[in-house]
Enzyme design. Structure first.
Site, PDB file in Angstrom:
ATOM      1  N   HIS A  35       0.854  -1.177   0.000  1.00  0.00           N
ATOM      2  CA  HIS A  35       0.000   0.000   0.000  1.00  0.00           C
ATOM      3  C   HIS A  35       0.899   1.239   0.000  1.00  0.00           C
ATOM      4  O   HIS A  35       2.115   1.138   0.192  1.00  0.00           O
ATOM      5  CB  HIS A  35      -0.925   0.010   1.233  1.00  0.00           C
ATOM      6  CG  HIS A  35      -0.201  -0.018   2.530  1.00  0.00           C
ATOM      7  ND1 HIS A  35      -0.104  -1.151   3.316  1.00  0.00           N
ATOM      8  CD2 HIS A  35       0.509   0.935   3.184  1.00  0.00           C
ATOM      9  CE1 HIS A  35       0.614  -0.883   4.379  1.00  0.00           C
ATOM     10  NE2 HIS A  35       1.003   0.385   4.325  1.00  0.00           N
TER      11      HIS A  35
HETATM   12  C1  T46 Z   1       2.841   0.733   6.921  1.00  0.00           C
HETATM   13  C2  T46 Z   1       3.554  -0.562   7.084  1.00  0.00           C
HETATM   14  C3  T46 Z   1       5.005  -0.379   7.171  1.00  0.00           C
HETATM   15  C4  T46 Z   1      -4.465  -0.342  13.273  1.00  0.00           C
HETATM   16  O1  T46 Z   1      -5.611  -0.530  13.718  1.00  0.00           O
HETATM   17  N1  T46 Z   1      -3.693   0.692  13.748  1.00  0.00           N
HETATM   18  C5  T46 Z   1      -2.432   0.923  13.314  1.00  0.00           C
HETATM   19  O2  T46 Z   1      -1.777   1.873  13.795  1.00  0.00           O
HETATM   20  C6  T46 Z   1      -1.882   0.067  12.290  1.00  0.00           C
HETATM   21  C7  T46 Z   1      -0.474   0.314  11.748  1.00  0.00           C
HETATM   22  C8  T46 Z   1      -2.668  -0.956  11.808  1.00  0.00           C
HETATM   23  N2  T46 Z   1      -3.929  -1.154  12.297  1.00  0.00           N
HETATM   24  C9  T46 Z   1      -4.720  -2.288  11.799  1.00  0.00           C
HETATM   25  C10 T46 Z   1      -5.118  -2.205  10.330  1.00  0.00           C
HETATM   26  C11 T46 Z   1      -5.187  -3.673   9.944  1.00  0.00           C
HETATM   27  O3  T46 Z   1      -6.467  -4.180  10.270  1.00  0.00           O
HETATM   28  O4  T46 Z   1      -3.923  -3.471  11.924  1.00  0.00           O
HETATM   29  C12 T46 Z   1      -4.159  -4.358  10.849  1.00  0.00           C
HETATM   30  C13 T46 Z   1      -2.859  -4.678  10.121  1.00  0.00           C
HETATM   31  O5  T46 Z   1      -2.398  -3.498   9.412  1.00  0.00           O
HETATM   32  P1  T46 Z   1      -1.834  -3.551   7.934  1.00  0.00           P
HETATM   33  O6  T46 Z   1      -2.469  -4.657   7.180  1.00  0.00           O
HETATM   34  O7  T46 Z   1      -1.938  -2.179   7.347  1.00  0.00           O
HETATM   35  O8  T46 Z   1      -0.290  -3.926   8.194  1.00  0.00           O
HETATM   36  P2  T46 Z   1       0.950  -3.793   7.219  1.00  0.00           P
HETATM   37  O9  T46 Z   1       2.067  -4.461   7.886  1.00  0.00           O
HETATM   38  O10 T46 Z   1       0.616  -4.212   5.841  1.00  0.00           O
HETATM   39  O11 T46 Z   1       1.234  -2.207   7.159  1.00  0.00           O
HETATM   40  C14 T46 Z   1       1.713  -1.541   8.296  1.00  0.00           C
HETATM   41  C15 T46 Z   1       1.053  -0.161   8.449  1.00  0.00           C
HETATM   42  O12 T46 Z   1      -0.376  -0.339   8.459  1.00  0.00           O
HETATM   43  C16 T46 Z   1       1.425   0.786   7.335  1.00  0.00           C
HETATM   44  O13 T46 Z   1       1.068   2.107   7.707  1.00  0.00           O
HETATM   45  O14 T46 Z   1       3.361   1.660   6.331  1.00  0.00           O
HETATM   46  O15 T46 Z   1       3.111  -1.351   8.200  1.00  0.00           O
END
Ligand code: T46
Length: 136
Positions: A52
């Site tokens: 993303h």
């Molecule tokens: C990024 C990369 C490096 C939350 O509720 N609060 C938060 O602060 C974060 C970071 C995530 N979430 C929730 C959203 C999703 O339901 O946790 C779940 C996993 O997040 P996500 O699928 O976005 O995880 P990554 O590892 O793909 O991405 C993360 C960060 O979201 C993003 O900002 O830059 O790490």
């Protein structure tokens, strides 16, 4: 020459007979005030995360244990950086597609962010990301 997509930052470390202490202070190492911190750990073998971009968010990545590879793209150029514990930290701004891969089993990747969590700040569809880049 165009500016790099990934900004690499040295984290100062103080060591003495007791061990080590690493410091990320606003204005010296951190280019923004931290509004949120999260860390990624226990990543299963072969898993990649991210896929993303962010519309506004700036973040600093600090690998606290193990290793992980961070790749970013602005739609035209891409850069990859293998991060390891107590190596350089990485600062990235908005408008970059990011993928994290090659997590070691013990990896702990801490991310410091300049904004609170906001799902509306994410672009999770690559075609939408490319179109957003084309329209400035
Ligand atoms: C990024 C990369 C490096 C939350 O509720 N609060 C938060 O602060 C974060 C970071 C995530 N979430 C929730 C959203 C999703 O339901 O946790 C779940 C996993 O997040 P996500 O699928 O976005 O995880 P990554 O590892 O793909 O991405 C993360 C960060 O979201 C993003 O900002 O830059 O790490």
């Amino acid at each position: 020459m165009s500016s790099p997509l990934l900004e690499l930052v040295d984290i100062p470390q103080r060591g003495d007979a007791r061990g080590h202490l690493s410091i990320a202070e606003y204005g010296k190492v951190l280019p923004f005030v931290v509004r949120r911190a999260y860390w990624i750990h226990g990543t299963n073998h072969g898993v990649s995360r991210g896929f993303h971009a962010h519309r506004n968010l700036r973040q600093m990545f600090i690998c606290l244990r193990g290793g992980v590879t961070l790749a970013v793209s602005d739609g035209e150029r891409s850069e990859t950086f293998p991060m390891s514990a107590f190596g350089k930290a990485v600062v990235i701004g908005p408008g970059l597609w990011r993928v994290m891969s090659d997590f070691s089993a013990d990896c702990i990747l801490m991310v410091l962010a300049d904004r609170e969590y906001d799902e509306a700040d994410y672009i999770r569809n690559f075609d939408e990301f490319v179109i957003a880049k084309c329209h400035g």
